[in-house]
Design a protein around this motif. Sequence first.
Motif, PDB file in Angstrom:
ATOM      1  N   ALA A  50       0.834  -1.208   0.000  1.00  0.00           N
ATOM      2  CA  ALA A  50       0.000   0.000   0.000  1.00  0.00           C
ATOM      3  C   ALA A  50       0.866   1.253   0.000  1.00  0.00           C
ATOM      4  O   ALA A  50       0.581   2.219  -0.723  1.00  0.00           O
ATOM      5  N   THR A  51       1.941   1.245   0.793  1.00  0.00           N
ATOM      6  CA  THR A  51       2.846   2.393   0.839  1.00  0.00           C
ATOM      7  C   THR A  51       3.531   2.594  -0.504  1.00  0.00           C
ATOM      8  O   THR A  51       3.660   3.717  -0.990  1.00  0.00           O
ATOM      9  N   LYS A  52       3.950   1.499  -1.121  1.00  0.00           N
ATOM     10  CA  LYS A  52       4.613   1.567  -2.426  1.00  0.00           C
ATOM     11  C   LYS A  52       3.670   2.122  -3.490  1.00  0.00           C
ATOM     12  O   LYS A  52       4.056   2.975  -4.294  1.00  0.00           O
ATOM     13  N   ALA A  53       2.432   1.656  -3.511  1.00  0.00           N
ATOM     14  CA  ALA A  53       1.450   2.124  -4.489  1.00  0.00           C
ATOM     15  C   ALA A  53       1.156   3.609  -4.299  1.00  0.00           C
ATOM     16  O   ALA A  53       1.069   4.370  -5.278  1.00  0.00           O
ATOM     17  N   LYS A  54       1.018   4.026  -3.061  1.00  0.00           N
ATOM     18  CA  LYS A  54       0.739   5.438  -2.778  1.00  0.00           C
ATOM     19  C   LYS A  54       1.916   6.324  -3.198  1.00  0.00           C
ATOM     20  O   LYS A  54       1.731   7.385  -3.790  1.00  0.00           O
ATOM     21  N   SER A  55       3.118   5.865  -2.918  1.00  0.00           N
ATOM     22  CA  SER A  55       4.317   6.613  -3.284  1.00  0.00           C
ATOM     23  C   SER A  55       4.445   6.725  -4.806  1.00  0.00           C
ATOM     24  O   SER A  55       4.776   7.784  -5.337  1.00  0.00           O
ATOM     25  N   TYR A  96       4.440  10.080  -7.147  1.00  0.00           N
ATOM     26  CA  TYR A  96       5.542  10.344  -8.069  1.00  0.00           C
ATOM     27  C   TYR A  96       5.021  10.614  -9.478  1.00  0.00           C
ATOM     28  O   TYR A  96       5.432  11.582 -10.128  1.00  0.00           O
ATOM     29  N   VAL A  97       4.110   9.763  -9.959  1.00  0.00           N
ATOM     30  CA  VAL A  97       3.554   9.926 -11.310  1.00  0.00           C
ATOM     31  C   VAL A  97       2.791  11.247 -11.419  1.00  0.00           C
ATOM     32  O   VAL A  97       2.909  11.962 -12.411  1.00  0.00           O
ATOM     33  N   GLN A  98       2.047  11.570 -10.394  1.00  0.00           N
ATOM     34  CA  GLN A  98       1.273  12.810 -10.409  1.00  0.00           C
ATOM     35  C   GLN A  98       2.194  14.027 -10.418  1.00  0.00           C
ATOM     36  O   GLN A  98       1.985  14.959 -11.189  1.00  0.00           O
ATOM     37  N   ASN A  99       3.230  14.016  -9.598  1.00  0.00           N
ATOM     38  CA  ASN A  99       4.133  15.162  -9.512  1.00  0.00           C
ATOM     39  C   ASN A  99       5.049  15.285 -10.723  1.00  0.00           C
ATOM     40  O   ASN A  99       5.336  16.391 -11.176  1.00  0.00           O
ATOM     41  N   THR A 100       5.511  14.172 -11.253  1.00  0.00           N
ATOM     42  CA  THR A 100       6.484  14.194 -12.340  1.00  0.00           C
ATOM     43  C   THR A 100       5.829  14.388 -13.705  1.00  0.00           C
ATOM     44  O   THR A 100       6.333  15.154 -14.528  1.00  0.00           O
ATOM     45  N   TYR A 101       4.728  13.701 -13.952  1.00  0.00           N
ATOM     46  CA  TYR A 101       4.128  13.708 -15.289  1.00  0.00           C
ATOM     47  C   TYR A 101       2.802  14.456 -15.347  1.00  0.00           C
ATOM     48  O   TYR A 101       2.156  14.487 -16.382  1.00  0.00           O
ATOM     49  N   LYS A 102       2.394  15.029 -14.240  1.00  0.00           N
ATOM     50  CA  LYS A 102       1.150  15.813 -14.149  1.00  0.00           C
ATOM     51  C   LYS A 102      -0.071  14.992 -14.558  1.00  0.00           C
ATOM     52  O   LYS A 102      -1.033  15.527 -15.115  1.00  0.00           O
ATOM     53  N   GLY A 156      -5.415   8.274 -10.579  1.00  0.00           N
ATOM     54  CA  GLY A 156      -6.206   7.250 -11.264  1.00  0.00           C
ATOM     55  C   GLY A 156      -5.918   7.133 -12.750  1.00  0.00           C
ATOM     56  O   GLY A 156      -6.410   6.213 -13.407  1.00  0.00           O
ATOM     57  N   MET A 157      -5.104   8.044 -13.304  1.00  0.00           N
ATOM     58  CA  MET A 157      -4.831   8.007 -14.746  1.00  0.00           C
ATOM     59  C   MET A 157      -3.851   6.877 -15.107  1.00  0.00           C
ATOM     60  O   MET A 157      -4.017   6.228 -16.132  1.00  0.00           O
ATOM     61  N   TYR A 158      -2.840   6.644 -14.263  1.00  0.00           N
ATOM     62  CA  TYR A 158      -1.884   5.559 -14.531  1.00  0.00           C
ATOM     63  C   TYR A 158      -2.607   4.221 -14.636  1.00  0.00           C
ATOM     64  O   TYR A 158      -2.431   3.501 -15.632  1.00  0.00           O
ATOM     65  N   PRO A 159      -3.449   3.855 -13.656  1.00  0.00           N
ATOM     66  CA  PRO A 159      -4.171   2.577 -13.799  1.00  0.00           C
ATOM     67  C   PRO A 159      -5.105   2.551 -15.011  1.00  0.00           C
ATOM     68  O   PRO A 159      -5.298   1.504 -15.625  1.00  0.00           O
ATOM     69  N   ALA A 160      -5.663   3.706 -15.367  1.00  0.00           N
ATOM     70  CA  ALA A 160      -6.554   3.763 -16.533  1.00  0.00           C
ATOM     71  C   ALA A 160      -5.773   3.513 -17.822  1.00  0.00           C
ATOM     72  O   ALA A 160      -6.235   2.779 -18.705  1.00  0.00           O
ATOM     73  N   ILE A 161      -4.582   4.109 -17.944  1.00  0.00           N
ATOM     74  CA  ILE A 161      -3.740   3.884 -19.123  1.00  0.00           C
ATOM     75  C   ILE A 161      -3.310   2.428 -19.172  1.00  0.00           C
ATOM     76  O   ILE A 161      -3.354   1.792 -20.228  1.00  0.00           O
ATOM     77  N   MET A 207       6.948  -1.652 -11.606  1.00  0.00           N
ATOM     78  CA  MET A 207       5.979  -0.770 -12.264  1.00  0.00           C
ATOM     79  C   MET A 207       6.475  -0.377 -13.660  1.00  0.00           C
ATOM     80  O   MET A 207       7.678  -0.200 -13.862  1.00  0.00           O
ATOM     81  N   LEU A 208       5.547  -0.243 -14.584  1.00  0.00           N
ATOM     82  CA  LEU A 208       5.914   0.191 -15.929  1.00  0.00           C
ATOM     83  C   LEU A 208       6.251   1.681 -15.914  1.00  0.00           C
ATOM     84  O   LEU A 208       5.658   2.460 -15.174  1.00  0.00           O
ATOM     85  N   ALA A 209       7.205   2.049 -16.759  1.00  0.00           N
ATOM     86  CA  ALA A 209       7.643   3.439 -16.844  1.00  0.00           C
ATOM     87  C   ALA A 209       6.651   4.253 -17.666  1.00  0.00           C
ATOM     88  O   ALA A 209       6.044   3.745 -18.610  1.00  0.00           O
ATOM     89  N   VAL A 210       6.496   5.508 -17.306  1.00  0.00           N
ATOM     90  CA  VAL A 210       5.661   6.431 -18.079  1.00  0.00           C
ATOM     91  C   VAL A 210       6.534   6.974 -19.197  1.00  0.00           C
ATOM     92  O   VAL A 210       7.484   7.723 -18.960  1.00  0.00           O
ATOM     93  N   ASP A 211       6.244   6.579 -20.430  1.00  0.00           N
ATOM     94  CA  ASP A 211       6.994   7.075 -21.584  1.00  0.00           C
ATOM     95  C   ASP A 211       6.405   8.408 -21.994  1.00  0.00           C
ATOM     96  O   ASP A 211       5.183   8.559 -22.102  1.00  0.00           O
ATOM     97  N   HIS A 212       7.274   9.387 -22.202  1.00  0.00           N
ATOM     98  CA  HIS A 212       6.803  10.710 -22.593  1.00  0.00           C
ATOM     99  C   HIS A 212       7.780  11.334 -23.577  1.00  0.00           C
ATOM    100  O   HIS A 212       8.939  10.944 -23.661  1.00  0.00           O
ATOM    101  N   ASP A 213       7.298  12.304 -24.319  1.00  0.00           N
ATOM    102  CA  ASP A 213       8.088  13.000 -25.326  1.00  0.00           C
ATOM    103  C   ASP A 213       8.916  14.075 -24.637  1.00  0.00           C
ATOM    104  O   ASP A 213       8.380  15.063 -24.143  1.00  0.00           O
TER     105      ASP A 213
END
Length: 142
Positions: free
Chosen positions: A36-41, A45-51, A55-60, A80-86
């Motif tokens: 639970a701590t890992k998932a929350k962290s 991270y995804v929210q702060n880094t990739y805006k 709930g968007m990461y699980p949706a993607i 966890m899979l990496a968020v690929d971005h341009d």
Amino acid sequence: MAENITTNRPIATDKRTGKPVPGPRCTTHHRAKRAATKAKSHARYVQNTYKLPPGMYPAILAAQGGRCYICQRASGKARMLAVDHDHSCCPGGESCGKCVRSLLCSPCNQLLGHLRDDVEALRRAVVVIRDKPAQAVINSLN
């Protein structure tokens, strides 16, 4: 006791004060709390880094069938899979959220990074897999 916890341990108390203190947890509870701590962290991270909104990461991930978009092998369960971005989208190192392309496993993400998002290099890679260009040289020398 937390949900789906199978073992029950007595709550540790301070011998002097008699108040409950953090003590050893059962293995099941420890793993559940750590997950639970890992998932929350990761979500933070995804929210702060990739805006990406919560709930968007699980949706993607669900839209990709729960797997890496390229290889379709990695599920993100072990890592966890990496968020690929341009990277060319947003100057200054911060993402706007509109430059997110997909979720990738580490090897696929590193492949795109190594090729520097060069589409022609990816086409050449397809030619190598499909046509085996070295075989033409080998066959001409035999």
